[in-house]
Write an enzyme that holds these catalytic residues in place. Structure first.
Site, PDB file in Angstrom:
ATOM      1  N   CYS A 126       0.888  -1.169   0.000  1.00 37.67           N
ATOM      2  CA  CYS A 126       0.000   0.000   0.000  1.00 37.67           C
ATOM      3  C   CYS A 126       0.915   1.205   0.000  1.00 37.67           C
ATOM      4  O   CYS A 126       1.527   1.517   1.017  1.00 37.67           O
ATOM      5  CB  CYS A 126      -0.902   0.018   1.226  1.00 37.67           C
ATOM      6  SG  CYS A 126      -1.786   1.579   1.400  1.00 37.67           S
ATOM      7  N   CYS A 129      -0.519   4.452   2.256  1.00 32.54           N
ATOM      8  CA  CYS A 129      -0.477   4.405   3.721  1.00 32.54           C
ATOM      9  C   CYS A 129       0.054   3.038   4.115  1.00 32.54           C
ATOM     10  O   CYS A 129       1.215   2.765   3.895  1.00 32.54           O
ATOM     11  CB  CYS A 129      -1.846   4.706   4.326  1.00 32.54           C
ATOM     12  SG  CYS A 129      -3.254   3.987   3.472  1.00 32.54           S
ATOM     13  N   SER A 130      -0.782   2.163   4.664  1.00 30.45           N
ATOM     14  CA  SER A 130      -0.293   0.836   5.030  1.00 30.45           C
ATOM     15  C   SER A 130      -1.442  -0.160   5.075  1.00 30.45           C
ATOM     16  O   SER A 130      -1.482  -1.020   5.936  1.00 30.45           O
ATOM     17  CB  SER A 130       0.434   0.884   6.365  1.00 30.45           C
ATOM     18  OG  SER A 130      -0.413   1.473   7.343  1.00 30.45           O
ATOM     19  N   CYS A 131      -2.392  -0.036   4.125  1.00 23.39           N
ATOM     20  CA  CYS A 131      -3.542  -0.938   4.071  1.00 23.39           C
ATOM     21  C   CYS A 131      -3.068  -2.388   4.052  1.00 23.39           C
ATOM     22  O   CYS A 131      -2.118  -2.733   3.343  1.00 23.39           O
ATOM     23  CB  CYS A 131      -4.376  -0.668   2.823  1.00 23.39           C
ATOM     24  SG  CYS A 131      -5.078   0.992   2.803  1.00 23.39           S
TER      25      CYS A 131
END
Lengths: 222, 93
Positions: A126, A129-131
């Site tokens: 991702c 962000c950090s999905c």
């Protein structure tokens, strides 16, 4: 005459200074002031509790539920897909429905499964962000959230994979998947050879977290 | 608003609007192909500000590394898939 007594400077726990009364050095703790967003989170949480929207107990139980999720859940899904071709098809068609069918409480997670083959290797990131599919795999590893992984894997996936210890032949096509919006992804790694005799539970032990992100292959059987 | 099926050639608009945008910079202006349609999804550019999000078609678009990085690509026909909302896409021929 030896008495067995040692003066304090010879004690194994001697760290010269900053000792607590137990003889150990003080460890760093929550000593720094709160950041802006930490303050915001606490304020919002306290307001929600105060207004009766949620309760501290409900928040604690949600944290417990999230901590209870682990890559072992995803590993069971992958092992089922390896063992049951009809389930594999349903997983590729709608991974959320297939995971729920196995009894996993994945909430509103919209999951897509992508399958590795002899010719194709998938890897998840991702960049915004950090999905991460944490409702199935639990919390993401720290490296997954780093700017280094997120920025490099879309430009030079082969070099990044090599640093993870996975060198793919030039005949393998790499497909990088950037979770930019509502979907989350899980990689179905290639079933290792020599596993024909293993049952689903044994197969699941070969499926690591990284193999479901795509930075590794499934483990070879012992 | 783009309303197309898998296999359609598209280009990501090269817009630079301010605010909460889910279209990564590295894909803006790049050409790809619709890999699959993901149905309608609320516009995060509005939802992020507490506004009712308009329902937009969401697509998975597949780009080749050559499409994105040109001669810098590590291997030109490796691919990258990303989810892009319909208002960020235009059909190409």
């Amino acid at each position: 005459m030896a008495t067995g007594w040692k003066k304090p400077s010879d004690m194994p726990h001697d760290h010269h200074d900053h000792l607590s009364s137990s003889g150990h050095p003080y460890r760093a703790d929550n000593d720094a002031p709160l950041t802006y967003w930490q303050t915001m989170e606490i304020a919002l949480r306290e307001l929600l509790v105060e207004k009766g929207v949620t309760s501290q107990a409900e928040i604690a139980s949600q944290i417990d539920a999230m901590d209870a999720r682990s890559p072992a859940d995803g590993a069971r899904v992958v092992a089922r897909a390896w063992s049951d071709p009809a389930f594999r098809d349903r997983l590729l068609h709608d991974a959320s429905a297939a995971s729920r069918e196995m009894g996993f409480d994945i909430g509103a997670l919209r999951l897509i499964a992508v399958e590795n083959t002899g010719d194709v290797h998938n890897i998840i990131v991702c960049t915004l962000c950090s999905c991460y599919p944490r409702n199935l795999l639990g919390l993401s590893p720290d490296w997954y959230k780093t700017r280094e992984y997120r920025s490099r894997v879309v430009i030079e996936p082969r070099r990044v994979l090599a640093e993870f210890g996975l060198t793919l032949p030039d005949t393998t096509t790499i497909r990088v998947h950037d979770s930019t919006a509502d979907m989350r992804y899980i990689v179905i790694p290639v079933r290792p050879s020599g596993t024909e005799h293993l049952n689903e539970a044994q197969l699941a032990t070969l499926v690591t977290r990284d193999s479901m992100i795509g930075t590794a292959q499934a483990r070879a059987p012992r | 608003m783009l309303d197309v099926g898998p296999g359609t050639a598209v280009r990501v608009r090269g817009m630079q609007p301010p605010g909460h945008i889910r279209t990564p910079h590295y894909l803006r202006g790049k050409a790809g192909v619709i890999e699959r349609c993901l149905g309608l999804s609320g516009n995060p550019e509005q939802l992020a500000y507490g506004l009712p999000g308009a329902s937009l078609p969401l697509y998975r678009v597949r780009f080749t590394m050559a499409d994105i990085w040109g001669a810098r690509a590590e291997r030109p026909d490796d691919t990258l898939d990303a989810e892009i909302y319909g208002h960020w896409l235009e059909e190409t021929v």
